[in-house]
Design a protein around this motif. Structure first.
Motif, PDB file in Angstrom:
ATOM      1  N   ALA A 117      75.897  25.650  67.254  1.00  0.00           N
ATOM      2  CA  ALA A 117      76.258  26.357  66.000  1.00  0.00           C
ATOM      3  C   ALA A 117      77.742  26.100  65.810  1.00  0.00           C
ATOM      4  CB  ALA A 117      76.037  27.759  65.757  1.00  0.00           C
ATOM      5  N   LEU A 118      78.682  26.155  66.925  1.00  0.00           N
ATOM      6  CA  LEU A 118      80.102  25.819  67.111  1.00  0.00           C
ATOM      7  C   LEU A 118      80.368  24.305  66.523  1.00  0.00           C
ATOM      8  CD1 LEU A 118      83.141  26.552  67.221  1.00  0.00           C
ATOM      9  CD2 LEU A 118      82.826  25.982  70.128  1.00  0.00           C
ATOM     10  N   ASN A 119      79.503  23.490  66.965  1.00  0.00           N
ATOM     11  CA  ASN A 119      79.526  22.178  66.877  1.00  0.00           C
ATOM     12  C   ASN A 119      79.413  21.800  65.409  1.00  0.00           C
ATOM     13  OD1 ASN A 119      80.370  20.706  69.145  1.00  0.00           O
ATOM     14  ND2 ASN A 119      78.140  20.595  69.741  1.00  0.00           N
ATOM     15  N   VAL A 120      78.433  22.478  64.881  1.00  0.00           N
ATOM     16  CA  VAL A 120      77.846  22.009  63.464  1.00  0.00           C
ATOM     17  C   VAL A 120      78.611  22.865  62.284  1.00  0.00           C
ATOM     18  CG1 VAL A 120      75.778  22.228  61.827  1.00  0.00           C
ATOM     19  CG2 VAL A 120      75.540  21.573  64.224  1.00  0.00           C
ATOM     20  N   PHE A 121      78.713  23.967  62.494  1.00  0.00           N
ATOM     21  CA  PHE A 121      79.750  24.986  61.689  1.00  0.00           C
ATOM     22  C   PHE A 121      81.203  24.181  61.519  1.00  0.00           C
ATOM     23  CE2 PHE A 121      76.794  28.768  62.103  1.00  0.00           C
ATOM     24  CZ  PHE A 121      76.383  28.529  60.972  1.00  0.00           C
ATOM     25  N   SER A 122      81.844  24.035  62.819  1.00  0.00           N
ATOM     26  CA  SER A 122      83.071  23.653  62.655  1.00  0.00           C
ATOM     27  C   SER A 122      83.537  22.264  62.068  1.00  0.00           C
ATOM     28  CB  SER A 122      83.676  23.560  64.100  1.00  0.00           C
ATOM     29  OG  SER A 122      83.235  22.694  64.656  1.00  0.00           O
ATOM     30  N   SER A 123      82.248  21.407  62.159  1.00  0.00           N
ATOM     31  CA  SER A 123      82.424  20.012  61.504  1.00  0.00           C
ATOM     32  C   SER A 123      81.903  19.982  59.975  1.00  0.00           C
ATOM     33  CB  SER A 123      82.094  18.970  62.131  1.00  0.00           C
ATOM     34  OG  SER A 123      80.627  19.099  62.683  1.00  0.00           O
ATOM     35  N   HIS A 124      81.303  21.169  59.791  1.00  0.00           N
ATOM     36  CA  HIS A 124      80.665  20.972  58.310  1.00  0.00           C
ATOM     37  C   HIS A 124      80.835  22.322  57.521  1.00  0.00           C
ATOM     38  CE1 HIS A 124      78.563  17.106  59.158  1.00  0.00           C
ATOM     39  NE2 HIS A 124      78.205  17.822  60.387  1.00  0.00           N
ATOM     40  N   GLY A 125      81.396  23.128  57.867  1.00  0.00           N
ATOM     41  CA  GLY A 125      81.496  24.467  57.200  1.00  0.00           C
ATOM     42  C   GLY A 125      80.171  25.072  57.026  1.00  0.00           C
ATOM     43  N   PHE A 126      80.133  26.564  56.868  1.00  0.00           N
ATOM     44  CA  PHE A 126      78.986  27.375  56.689  1.00  0.00           C
ATOM     45  C   PHE A 126      77.854  26.751  55.753  1.00  0.00           C
ATOM     46  CE2 PHE A 126      76.281  30.484  54.907  1.00  0.00           C
ATOM     47  CZ  PHE A 126      75.795  31.149  56.323  1.00  0.00           C
ATOM     48  N   ARG A 127      78.557  26.434  54.652  1.00  0.00           N
ATOM     49  CA  ARG A 127      77.451  25.805  53.628  1.00  0.00           C
ATOM     50  C   ARG A 127      76.888  24.522  54.056  1.00  0.00           C
ATOM     51  NH1 ARG A 127      75.034  24.346  49.283  1.00  0.00           N
ATOM     52  NH2 ARG A 127      74.992  25.800  47.474  1.00  0.00           N
ATOM     53  N   GLY A 128      77.720  23.662  54.560  1.00  0.00           N
ATOM     54  CA  GLY A 128      77.465  22.306  55.059  1.00  0.00           C
ATOM     55  C   GLY A 128      76.359  22.268  56.078  1.00  0.00           C
ATOM     56  N   ALA A 129      76.449  23.238  57.084  1.00  0.00           N
ATOM     57  CA  ALA A 129      75.579  23.167  58.099  1.00  0.00           C
ATOM     58  C   ALA A 129      74.357  23.526  57.780  1.00  0.00           C
ATOM     59  CB  ALA A 129      76.062  24.268  59.078  1.00  0.00           C
ATOM     60  N   THR A 130      73.209  23.217  58.257  1.00  0.00           N
ATOM     61  CA  THR A 130      71.796  23.353  58.235  1.00  0.00           C
ATOM     62  C   THR A 130      71.317  23.962  59.465  1.00  0.00           C
ATOM     63  OG1 THR A 130      70.718  21.342  58.940  1.00  0.00           O
ATOM     64  CG2 THR A 130      71.507  21.455  56.683  1.00  0.00           C
TER      65      THR A 130
END
Lengths: 202, 202
Positions: free
Chosen positions: B22-35
DNA sequence: CGTGAGTTTGACCAGATGGTCAAATCAAGA
DNA sequence: TCTTGATTTGACCATCTGGTCAAACTCACG
């Protein structure tokens, strides 16, 4: 859509309304977080109507960013090699700080894009921005060599100016959470002024 | 999910894997951009399996942020009223810069959140963060009054440290577009060190 | 007016996404 | 080994969202 004619009155009005609405929405939710419906509503249009003016969400975003990049870099453009070194730099910093105060949405639009790796403007960074920065750092280095200002890493000097000034727009919530009612820019202006006077003093 | 028992071996492993992903994904896409799918895949789990450990996407994000806030504020916590003023502050700055270098994902996670108005952590800002900052700025003001360091607006001094250090993590793309192959931190460390020595000199 | 280009919209579609659930599988202690 | 709770999953659903389209409407101008 008209082929290549001059834009009609309605086209001008609606395109402007869309970009204004898109600036609001993109800057506060990021590209992915923004929805076309939201932008359309804020612009006072229906979604299909909006898509009559811009073919895709991406197109709105691109139009917005490229249209604003110039505005964004203008303060650095104005840095004049023939002016007084210290005053030129301090004036640049003042202009950047004013932009954070007066155009926070624009600052956050770019911040959103950059934090996520600038997927849509990486090219502009390594071309337009890089060229402009190199041109202006050359001036800075000239001033350093003449002993007009302190010897510093010119790129990091620029970074520090960007960081310090844009911080007030990009992290506005945090700044206000700490400062309470105090106006951020009231204190920021003399602070950065003092900081760079001390830093740049030869 | 077990009610309140001690976490099993598997629970520990999977929860950790999820938060790391989640750290990887949220940090590089933001909350809304992460799936959720993206996070699940990166954690080596199926989506329903992930949702067995965290009930919602929001819950993952919240767990991540609150778990990391402590880490994030640790460097400021260490600022010691009994140490040498100049050295304490410079050490704090060095720690912050190291965090930008070693934990850029964490920095961008918070940056994403803050740029968009901190919808999910505003409370922590005005409570935990505000309290810590007030405690530490009191120390700074003490040093200023004793003439150990220059008289400056303590809040803006803190802001400047945050801005300068986190800039290297948050706007990494931009920094690298300008610097080219040069290691950002190689130049950043002496630059900020010089900057604050000059600024804080009484 | 009348007409053709420019503008607007309701209805619709396909894919993505967050989340559910019952059934299947696995692990560990008695 | 057996049992029970923990873990995993395929199939599924509702909603959101970007985008399409044909039909309707409006405007400027001859």
């Amino acid at each position: 859509m008209s082929k290549d004619r001059a834009p009609t009155r309605i086209q001008k009005k609606n395109r402007a309304a869309i970009l204004e609405a898109a600036l609001n929405v993109f800057s506060s939710h990021g590209f992915r977080g923004a929805t076309v419906d939201q932008i359309a509503t804020e612009a006072g249009l229906s979604k299909p109507n909006l898509l009559y003016y811009f073919p895709t969400k991406e197109a709105i975003h691109t139009a917005l960013l490229s249209g604003l990049l110039e505005t964004w870099l203008a303060p650095l453009h104005e840095l004049d090699a023939n002016g007084d070194p210290m005053e030129e730099i301090l004036a640049y910093i003042r202009r950047k700080l004013e932009m954070s105060r007066d155009l926070p949405r624009e600052s956050r639009l770019f911040a959103n894009e950059l934090v996520q790796g600038a997927p849509r403007i990486q090219d502009s960074l390594s071309s337009d921005l890089k060229i402009l920065v190199d041109e202006k750092t050359a001036i800075l280095v000239g001033w350093m060599d003449q002993g007009k200002i302190a010897q510093l890493h010119p790129y990091h000097l620029i970074f520090s100016i960007w960081a310090l000034t844009q911080h007030y727009a990009d992290f506005d919530v945090q700044v206000r959470a700490i400062l309470g009612d105090e106006d951020p820019f009231e204190g920021a202006e003399p602070f950065v002024d003092t900081l760079y006077r001390k830093l740049l003093m030869p």
